[in-house]
Scaffold this active site. Sequence first.
Site, PDB file in Angstrom:
ATOM      1  N   THR A  31       0.886  -1.178   0.000  1.00 26.09           N
ATOM      2  CA  THR A  31       0.000   0.000   0.000  1.00 26.09           C
ATOM      3  C   THR A  31       0.914   1.216   0.000  1.00 26.09           C
ATOM      4  O   THR A  31       2.004   1.171   0.570  1.00 26.09           O
ATOM      5  CB  THR A  31      -0.880   0.022   1.260  1.00 26.09           C
TER       6      THR A  31
ATOM      7  N   GLU B 205      -5.376  -3.316  -1.814  1.00 24.20           N
ATOM      8  CA  GLU B 205      -5.871  -4.527  -1.142  1.00 24.20           C
ATOM      9  C   GLU B 205      -6.954  -5.240  -1.939  1.00 24.20           C
ATOM     10  O   GLU B 205      -7.356  -6.353  -1.582  1.00 24.20           O
ATOM     11  CB  GLU B 205      -6.458  -4.149   0.223  1.00 24.20           C
TER      12      GLU B 205
ATOM     13  N   LYS C  14     -14.434  16.170  11.278  1.00 24.01           N
ATOM     14  CA  LYS C  14     -15.519  15.984  12.253  1.00 24.01           C
ATOM     15  C   LYS C  14     -15.723  17.284  13.010  1.00 24.01           C
ATOM     16  O   LYS C  14     -14.856  17.728  13.733  1.00 24.01           O
ATOM     17  CB  LYS C  14     -15.155  14.865  13.227  1.00 24.01           C
TER      18      LYS C  14
ATOM     19  N   TRP D 156     -20.076  15.036  10.211  1.00 24.09           N
ATOM     20  CA  TRP D 156     -18.999  14.905   9.232  1.00 24.09           C
ATOM     21  C   TRP D 156     -19.123  15.964   8.149  1.00 24.09           C
ATOM     22  O   TRP D 156     -20.232  16.280   7.716  1.00 24.09           O
ATOM     23  CB  TRP D 156     -19.098  13.565   8.505  1.00 24.09           C
TER      24      TRP D 156
HETATM   25  P1  ADP Z   1      -3.085   4.201  -0.454  1.00 26.30           P
HETATM   26  O1  ADP Z   1      -4.216   3.688   0.426  1.00 26.30           O
HETATM   27  O2  ADP Z   1      -1.783   3.998   0.180  1.00 26.30           O
HETATM   28  O3  ADP Z   1      -3.335   5.594  -0.992  1.00 26.30           O
HETATM   29  P2  ADP Z   1      -4.198   2.878  -2.733  1.00 26.30           P
HETATM   30  O4  ADP Z   1      -3.746   3.249  -4.061  1.00 26.30           O
HETATM   31  O5  ADP Z   1      -4.458   1.476  -2.447  1.00 26.30           O
HETATM   32  O6  ADP Z   1      -3.075   3.332  -1.753  1.00 26.30           O
HETATM   33  O7  ADP Z   1      -5.430   3.785  -2.396  1.00 26.30           O
HETATM   34  C1  ADP Z   1      -6.720   3.320  -2.169  1.00 26.30           C
HETATM   35  C2  ADP Z   1      -7.572   4.449  -1.695  1.00 26.30           C
HETATM   36  O8  ADP Z   1      -7.668   5.485  -2.680  1.00 26.30           O
HETATM   37  C3  ADP Z   1      -9.005   4.080  -1.420  1.00 26.30           C
HETATM   38  O9  ADP Z   1      -9.158   3.471  -0.175  1.00 26.30           O
HETATM   39  C4  ADP Z   1      -9.707   5.432  -1.511  1.00 26.30           C
HETATM   40  O10 ADP Z   1      -9.574   6.164  -0.300  1.00 26.30           O
HETATM   41  C5  ADP Z   1      -8.914   6.147  -2.570  1.00 26.30           C
HETATM   42  N1  ADP Z   1      -9.624   6.092  -3.850  1.00 26.30           N
HETATM   43  C6  ADP Z   1      -9.427   5.237  -4.864  1.00 26.30           C
HETATM   44  N2  ADP Z   1     -10.240   5.506  -5.897  1.00 26.30           N
HETATM   45  C7  ADP Z   1     -11.006   6.565  -5.524  1.00 26.30           C
HETATM   46  C8  ADP Z   1     -12.047   7.327  -6.152  1.00 26.30           C
HETATM   47  N3  ADP Z   1     -12.443   7.073  -7.387  1.00 26.30           N
HETATM   48  N4  ADP Z   1     -12.607   8.333  -5.443  1.00 26.30           N
HETATM   49  C9  ADP Z   1     -12.192   8.629  -4.185  1.00 26.30           C
HETATM   50  N5  ADP Z   1     -11.203   7.957  -3.560  1.00 26.30           N
HETATM   51  C10 ADP Z   1     -10.622   6.940  -4.214  1.00 26.30           C
END
Ligand code: ADP
Length: 542
Positions: A184, A328, A436, A441
């Site tokens: 991640t 994940e 918050k 929220w």
């Molecule tokens: P990291 O969590 O380290 O940034 P990832 O690339 O796995 O790495 O990121 C996943 C996260 O990115 C998701 O849990 C979400 O918060 C965000 N995310 C992915 N796609 C979108 C989207 N289309 N709109 C908003 N948030 C998004």
Amino acid sequence: MQDLMQDWPLRVSAIIDHAARYHGGRTIVSRSVEGPVTRTDWAATRVRALKVAQALRRLGVRPGDVVGCMAWNTARHLEAWYGVPGAGAVLHSLNPRLACEQLAYIAGHAGDRWLICDPDLAPIVARMVPDLPDLRGVIVLTDRPHMPEELPGALCFEDLLAAEDGDTGWHRGDERDACGICYTSGTTGHPKGVVYSHRSNVLHAMAMIQPDMLGLSSRDVVMPVVPLFHANGWSTGFSAPMAGAGMVLPGRLMDPASLYGMLEQGVTVTAAVPTIWLPLLTYLREQGLDLPHLDRVVIGGSSCPRAVIEAFQNDYGVRVLHAWGMTETSPLGTFASFKPEVAAMPDEERIGVQLKVGHPPFTVDLCIRDDAGADLPWDGETQGRLQIRGPGVLRRYLKQEADAIDAEGWFDTGDAATIDALGYVRITDRFKDVIKSGGEWISSIDMENAAVSHPDVAEAAAVGVPHPKWDERPVLCIVPKPGRSPGADEIIDRLRPHFAKWQLPDEVLFVTEIPHTATGKISKLTLRRQLEEAGYRLPDLR
Ligand code: ADP
């Protein structure tokens, strides 16, 4: 009764076999790291991937060994993408934009035995090597004349391949064997290792090529701008050959002119995070250019601004596929495709639906829950913790003792979301980023999207700043477009239609830059720290 069907292991080698046998001549155009644009096809890629597997075996790589790979999207990377798992080893993709000590930690944690890298990334790898006592060697994805000085003992990819004849087979393992590892990106904490299986990659790619998802066919040419090392390359390295599509690999040059040049190679589908597209759209407008080949653009990784969807669709006739996913989840979990109810909507309303991230394919199951774990209604209003399960969703992080899922298989994404009656998910925030205030929220994503709809705003980030009475209050940081200086009042006016009065930011700060993570996302963690270190105080506390 036992079934009488064949047991055909779902291994990624079967994908490249299929592409080579039935779509062998489909072109792969690649901008090499050395400079020139090269051309190959699936049949040749398969032969070279077999040679990679042969060479790795000769070097003593055994099934289950972890091989790190730090490389841009190129044809040679694709050869390693199939060659490493083809030898039964596990391909650990490394993001060169991470800090060096983080990379060394990740490579050490995953237990990388070999490192494969692009020649321009040699300085980074050279700094990692002393911290990796178990490393057996480094292979550089280039030919002899381009071997980097920084890695004197490294092996040359082209020399290794030249010594092999490709007359070998893929490792015959189980479909549940580890195939690849991605960490991640650490937007919200320490990087954690996600181990994909051959089976999860194959099933995920099969789900991705469905018409309501990427909708890939052999008539498509796919250009992943998203790096193969970011979140499993959004499956493009598997789903394009599975569909028999051609590929265009843009290499390391991400500037709009270079990307446009590669789009001109007949690309019909491309994919990247939103931050890539804003400069490209500006470039297209300034140069008066068109996108004659492009049909769809996949945008995900962070929330896609309305202006980007409108520009692609209204100005260039390119359909935007807003997608959500995470490392994940292999990574793609939902796509904002058009169910008939959405297709029938007037344009304006449909764009509203596209700002959501859509619905999942078969093999992905979703729900929203409250903090106590109770299921929340799909009314498009109630926000909860988005949970996901399926054969492409992780069970446990690498080298962790406990499973990351509950007894029913649900993995808590850490995202706050609503789901509407049609099953369309709207990501409202990340739990760590949610603001918050007074027990309620405020969606930082909605606030940022409203702010960037102002014509003078290049980028916006909303963060919660601690407040003694309200817990937190929102502050909006704005990077104006070059040569523009919008006023704070104008920005607030943009937000008014979308927010209650108490949700509006306490202050709009104009900044020259907003910090980003290694995957190009806004780093709220860093931004909050920067504000704290600068001694920032909310106006009513000054
Ligand atoms: P990291 O969590 O380290 O940034 P990832 O690339 O796995 O790495 O990121 C996943 C996260 O990115 C998701 O849990 C979400 O918060 C965000 N995310 C992915 N796609 C979108 C989207 N289309 N709109 C908003 N948030 C998004």
